[in-house]
Design a protein around this motif. Structure first.
Motif, short mmCIF file in Angstrom:
data_model
loop_
_atom_site.label_atom_id
_atom_site.label_comp_id
_atom_site.label_asym_id
_atom_site.label_seq_id
_atom_site.Cartn_x
_atom_site.Cartn_y
_atom_site.Cartn_z
N GLU A 54 0.82 -1.22 0.00
CA GLU A 54 0.00 0.00 0.00
C GLU A 54 0.85 1.28 0.00
O GLU A 54 0.63 2.18 -0.81
N ARG A 55 1.83 1.36 0.92
CA ARG A 55 2.62 2.59 1.01
C ARG A 55 3.52 2.81 -0.21
O ARG A 55 3.64 3.95 -0.67
N PRO A 56 4.17 1.76 -0.74
CA PRO A 56 4.92 1.99 -1.98
C PRO A 56 4.04 2.51 -3.12
O PRO A 56 4.44 3.41 -3.86
N LEU A 57 2.82 1.99 -3.25
CA LEU A 57 1.88 2.52 -4.25
C LEU A 57 1.58 3.99 -3.96
O LEU A 57 1.60 4.83 -4.87
N HIS A 58 1.30 4.28 -2.69
CA HIS A 58 1.00 5.66 -2.31
C HIS A 58 2.20 6.58 -2.57
O HIS A 58 2.03 7.72 -2.99
N LEU A 59 3.38 6.07 -2.28
CA LEU A 59 4.58 6.88 -2.49
C LEU A 59 4.70 7.26 -3.96
O LEU A 59 4.88 8.44 -4.30
N GLY A 60 4.57 6.26 -4.85
CA GLY A 60 4.66 6.54 -6.28
C GLY A 60 3.59 7.53 -6.72
O GLY A 60 3.87 8.49 -7.44
N GLY A 117 -0.64 12.36 -7.60
CA GLY A 117 -1.94 11.67 -7.74
C GLY A 117 -3.02 12.26 -6.83
O GLY A 117 -2.71 12.86 -5.80
N SER A 118 -4.25 12.06 -7.21
CA SER A 118 -5.38 12.60 -6.45
C SER A 118 -5.67 11.76 -5.22
O SER A 118 -5.22 10.63 -5.09
N GLU A 119 -6.49 12.35 -4.34
CA GLU A 119 -6.93 11.59 -3.16
C GLU A 119 -7.76 10.38 -3.56
O GLU A 119 -7.72 9.34 -2.92
N GLU A 120 -8.53 10.56 -4.60
CA GLU A 120 -9.36 9.46 -5.10
C GLU A 120 -8.47 8.28 -5.53
O GLU A 120 -8.75 7.13 -5.21
N LEU A 121 -7.40 8.60 -6.24
CA LEU A 121 -6.49 7.53 -6.66
C LEU A 121 -5.85 6.86 -5.45
O LEU A 121 -5.75 5.63 -5.38
N THR A 122 -5.41 7.68 -4.49
CA THR A 122 -4.79 7.13 -3.29
C THR A 122 -5.73 6.14 -2.60
O THR A 122 -5.31 5.04 -2.20
N ALA A 123 -6.98 6.52 -2.49
CA ALA A 123 -7.96 5.64 -1.84
C ALA A 123 -8.14 4.35 -2.65
O ALA A 123 -8.21 3.25 -2.08
N ALA A 124 -8.19 4.49 -3.97
CA ALA A 124 -8.36 3.30 -4.82
C ALA A 124 -7.15 2.37 -4.69
O ALA A 124 -7.29 1.14 -4.65
N LEU A 125 -5.97 2.96 -4.61
CA LEU A 125 -4.77 2.14 -4.47
C LEU A 125 -4.77 1.41 -3.12
O LEU A 125 -4.27 0.29 -3.02
N ALA A 181 -10.90 0.64 -9.98
CA ALA A 181 -10.01 1.77 -9.69
C ALA A 181 -9.88 2.70 -10.90
O ALA A 181 -9.86 2.24 -12.03
N PRO A 182 -9.76 4.01 -10.64
CA PRO A 182 -9.63 4.98 -11.72
C PRO A 182 -8.20 5.07 -12.23
O PRO A 182 -7.54 6.09 -12.07
N VAL A 183 -7.74 3.98 -12.85
CA VAL A 183 -6.37 3.97 -13.39
C VAL A 183 -6.41 3.59 -14.87
O VAL A 183 -7.40 3.04 -15.35
N THR A 184 -5.34 3.87 -15.56
CA THR A 184 -5.25 3.52 -16.98
C THR A 184 -5.26 2.01 -17.16
O THR A 184 -4.95 1.25 -16.22
N GLY A 185 -5.61 1.57 -18.35
CA GLY A 185 -5.63 0.14 -18.65
C GLY A 185 -4.26 -0.49 -18.43
O GLY A 185 -4.14 -1.61 -17.91
N GLU A 186 -3.26 0.26 -18.79
CA GLU A 186 -1.89 -0.23 -18.63
C GLU A 186 -1.57 -0.50 -17.17
O GLU A 186 -1.07 -1.57 -16.80
N ALA A 187 -1.87 0.48 -16.31
CA ALA A 187 -1.60 0.32 -14.88
C ALA A 187 -2.43 -0.82 -14.30
O ALA A 187 -1.95 -1.61 -13.48
N ARG A 188 -3.68 -0.90 -14.75
CA ARG A 188 -4.54 -1.97 -14.24
C ARG A 188 -3.94 -3.34 -14.56
O ARG A 188 -3.89 -4.24 -13.72
N GLU A 189 -3.47 -3.48 -15.78
CA GLU A 189 -2.90 -4.77 -16.20
C GLU A 189 -1.63 -5.09 -15.41
O GLU A 189 -1.44 -6.21 -14.92
#
Lengths: 374, 374
Positions: free
Chosen positions: B225-231, B237-245, B352-360
């Motif tokens: 979780e924290r490495p994702l948040h760090l990146g 990134g938005s708060e929405e993305l942080t929550a989704a991650l 999650a509100p991420v690109t297809g690439e990131a999702r994959e």
């Protein structure tokens, strides 16, 4: 290891620079700001820890107890490096300088684990504190292993927090960017210096020269020269100033550690926060010991080698060792060395391109850092 | 303690995400950049250490050996958090993400001291390495004390360097400023989590719930979780993305640690880099153990309590414990829990509100982090 028994004394207020002068007052005032900054930082961290778990309460108590002690010597040198470079007073420099106390506390906690020291700053060392907690609560498993593990983690936390406190000091990024290189260097130097110190103890026949080399990295640079440099860098000091601060800080740092070594053998436990002769029990291969061995008869040397590092050393044996250190002239030679380094520092300070105020304050700190009693 | 036997396996290349896909290739390419960044950082530090003393050469060798291993899982999650928030490729993010490997290496070195572990990443642990050096050179004093001291200092150095590498990554200050809070939080969480883990082992009758709480801070947040948040924070990134991650990262992190616990008991030593059953010898109170004890007969529970944590556990006793963990249904319950967490992560990722690439890429990393073998 031999991290600063004197600098970590619990008798914090008595040993500081004179409060009777204007700069003494400024140093004293800064000390208060450092205490406040540390207090505020811990108060900020506490709720986060308790939100993770109520079980972290003993960690918080241990941190508070540990950070209540200490002479704030490194922050003071950082402050006067800053002032020497034209920096103005303010809570930001106090927070940045106070972060050095977290770094030092981390080093002390880990040092005490490595040395299996029972006390620090007149209290049980952190690993002993958690060992006692374990025993008190009747927890499962070996209490000493628990105590050591807790102390390793608490030291890690302090190390991480020192960086955090520096970066969140409120100093603007351009200033922090200038200081960061010094901070990085200082941390690497002190950790490597500690390793070399440990290595020194593993070798028979350590010389005065090799013991002095360890002091340089483990203590002289770390305690005085780098804090001065850090303050100067944060304030945007010139290269000329940096060099001048080295001219003063390095010999003073050597004198400081040699004084600490003497106090580790002859110091008053109520002042050093450590039992009498603790350095002897830990078998520290200090410059004082090397100077003694250089001057000892074969019989005296054999006695030193036999007793030094015996964890169960009696009061009587401590007295025997003290007698040898004194009668061989080892102590006198060490005092002479301290005087020489202190004089070198004074001369460098006299010629340094700093304001009269900074010169006076640094002169007072030099006295405080090398005084026979603290 | 139970730091990631699997994540620290020496079989680093085999376990990564599939290289057959475009995003797998991107992850693999990033991994190479992380390796290069670590190599460059060590190459930059080496001369400084040797300038202090040639005696520091064994420190450099130990660091290089340690950092050659590892799956670079935390940097990969940091990278995809960054990409998910629209960050572009570049050496700066590789260096910032690679700093997490230094942090992790520090934790492993100290963890091995606390657990008295003999091996790490298929090699002798750092304290054993320095213990062996001491014995080999015939140095004075106890070799194990020297080994532990050296490992404590080397772990400290790695911790200090992780901060240094992050700050000197080349990412501009406004980005680093956004990431720093996450970094600080992550360090505090993992250190506190490790303390709670240690505490868990001291208590009789630990429950599944209390074991899970430890996993959350010690491992789930810290590893994923924290490495994702760090990146994401570094990329703005938005708060929405942080929550989704978090929705994806936290359950995946739980699954990751539970998989690690299973591998610690049933894993292939050539894959885990640890002797078979090492977690059992160390007496780790994992969720797997708690699930087993929940289901065990009085006799089985007594056997577990008797054997768990015995440092001299024989192969036969390891087999007995495995049999109990399996036959009680503890293992099956743990696998079910892993599946449940992994499914939760997949569902969160799908929404999650991420690109297809990131999702994959994150889907592939989820498989890699929880696969039955690495």
């Amino acid at each position: 290891m031999s991290s600063s028994s004197s600098s970590s004394s619990s008798s914090s207020s008595s040993g500081g620079p004179s409060a009777g002068t204007a700069v003494g007052t400024a140093t004293g005032q800064f000390r208060k700001e450092v205490d406040e900054a540390l207090h505020a930082f811990l108060a900020r961290q506490g709720p986060g820890l308790l939100a993770i778990s109520e079980d972290l309460r003993p960690m918080i108590s241990a941190l508070s107890a540990l950070l209540a002690g200490g002479k704030r010597l490194r922050p003071a040198f950082c402050f006067w490096g800053w002032r020497a470079a034209g920096g103005a007073d303010g809570p930001e420099i106090a927070a940045a300088a106070a972060s050095l106390e977290l770094l030092q506390a981390s080093a002390l906690v880990h040092d005490d684990v490595m040395d299996a020291s029972d006390t620090r700053r007149g209290q049980p060392s952190v690993h002993r504190r958690f060992e006692a907690l374990h025993a008190e609560r009747g927890w499962r498993g070996p209490a000493d292993t628990f105590g050591e593990g807790a102390a390793i983690l608490l030291g890690d936390l302090l190390l991480a927090w020192s960086g955090e406190m520096f970066e969140t000091s409120g100093l603007p990024e351009d200033r922090r960017a200038r200081g960061r290189g010094v901070y990085d260097l200082m941390r690497t130097e002190v950790m490597c210096g500690q390793y070399l110190d440990m290595l020194e103890s593993t070798r028979a026949g350590g010389t005065v020269a090799s013991a002095l080399r360890v002091v340089d990295f483990k203590s002289a640079k770390y305690t005085i020269e780098r804090p001065l440099h850090l303050g100067a860098a944060l304030a945007g000091g010139s290269e000329e100033l940096t060099a001048a601060l080295s001219g003063y800080g390095r010999p003073l740092g050597m004198a400081f550690q040699l004084r600490d070594d003497v106090l580790g053998v002859f110091g008053d436990p109520s002042q050093t926060g450590k039992p009498a002769g603790d350095d002897l029990r830990e078998g520290k291969r200090t410059v004082l010991v090397a100077l003694t061995l250089e001057r000892a008869s074969a019989e005296q040397a054999a006695t030193v080698e036999r007793l030094l590092g015996d964890p169960d050393l009696t009061e009587l044996s401590v007295a025997d060792l003290r007698e040898i250190i004194t009668s061989t002239g080892g102590l006198a030679a060490c005092e002479e060395m301290i005087d020489g380094f202190a004089a070198e520092a004074r001369d460098a300070l006299a010629a340094a391109p700093v304001t009269g105020e900074a010169r006076e304050a640094l002169a007072e700190l030099a006295v405080a850092a090398t005084a026979r009693t603290f």
